[in-house]
Design a protein around this motif. Sequence first.
Motif, PDB file in Angstrom:
ATOM      1  N   GLU A 163     -10.078  -2.249  -3.179  1.00 43.52           N
ATOM      2  CA  GLU A 163     -10.100  -3.345  -2.214  1.00 43.52           C
ATOM      3  C   GLU A 163     -11.512  -3.576  -1.683  1.00 43.52           C
ATOM      4  O   GLU A 163     -11.962  -4.716  -1.557  1.00 43.52           O
ATOM      5  CB  GLU A 163      -9.137  -3.076  -1.061  1.00 43.52           C
TER       6      GLU A 163
ATOM      7  N   ARG B  72       0.844  -1.188   0.000  1.00 41.20           N
ATOM      8  CA  ARG B  72       0.000   0.000   0.000  1.00 41.20           C
ATOM      9  C   ARG B  72       0.878   1.237   0.000  1.00 41.20           C
ATOM     10  O   ARG B  72       1.857   1.316   0.694  1.00 41.20           O
ATOM     11  CB  ARG B  72      -0.881   0.019   1.235  1.00 41.20           C
TER      12      ARG B  72
ATOM     13  N   GLN C 233     -13.448  -3.114   4.384  1.00 40.03           N
ATOM     14  CA  GLN C 233     -12.063  -3.570   4.436  1.00 40.03           C
ATOM     15  C   GLN C 233     -11.997  -4.851   5.259  1.00 40.03           C
ATOM     16  O   GLN C 233     -12.981  -5.255   5.876  1.00 40.03           O
ATOM     17  CB  GLN C 233     -11.166  -2.503   5.092  1.00 40.03           C
TER      18      GLN C 233
ATOM     19  N   LEU D 211      -7.867   1.685  -1.706  1.00 38.85           N
ATOM     20  CA  LEU D 211      -8.859   1.306  -0.703  1.00 38.85           C
ATOM     21  C   LEU D 211     -10.230   1.043  -1.327  1.00 38.85           C
ATOM     22  O   LEU D 211     -10.938   0.118  -0.922  1.00 38.85           O
ATOM     23  CB  LEU D 211      -8.969   2.386   0.370  1.00 38.85           C
TER      24      LEU D 211
ATOM     25  N   GLU E  20      -7.076  -4.599   8.244  1.00 36.22           N
ATOM     26  CA  GLU E  20      -6.835  -3.339   7.546  1.00 36.22           C
ATOM     27  C   GLU E  20      -7.581  -2.193   8.230  1.00 36.22           C
ATOM     28  O   GLU E  20      -7.046  -1.091   8.368  1.00 36.22           O
ATOM     29  CB  GLU E  20      -7.237  -3.444   6.078  1.00 36.22           C
TER      30      GLU E  20
END
Length: 137
Positions: free
Chosen positions: A120, A3, A74, A117, A78
């Motif tokens: 994801e 990341r 998430q 993000l 995370e």
Amino acid sequence: MPRRRDVPGGAVGAVGDNPGVSVAVGVSSSRFLRLVTGLAGVERIESSSYSSFVVAGKRFGYHWPRTGTVGLKQTLSEQLALVAERPDVFEVQFTAGGFGWVVVRLSGIGLDELTELTYEAWRLSAPAELVESNPLR
């Protein structure tokens, strides 16, 4: 995938392995909406004060324009890492079904990190075939 993180409280810092690279902080609501609706199979559902985003019948995100925040699905680990790392940008929204949702302040995040993000969050809800045919570029 490693990341890329924005630097708390500043616009210059280490990004990946490139120390000193400038990082623009702050993403507009309109830019977030273009990002999230550009993902494959996304449906936007409007309510009186927020929008929610669904892929294959599963919610993965929210947008509250009045507060300039988004909520993203998430993993639990995370969620905890984001909130612990930068509580000025991220906060726990809720946990459900083994996932941790985070509130993200758009004014405190860069586009690259928000893209990761958001992707994801989408990936955690999208069918495997859709994910395989739409990798993060």
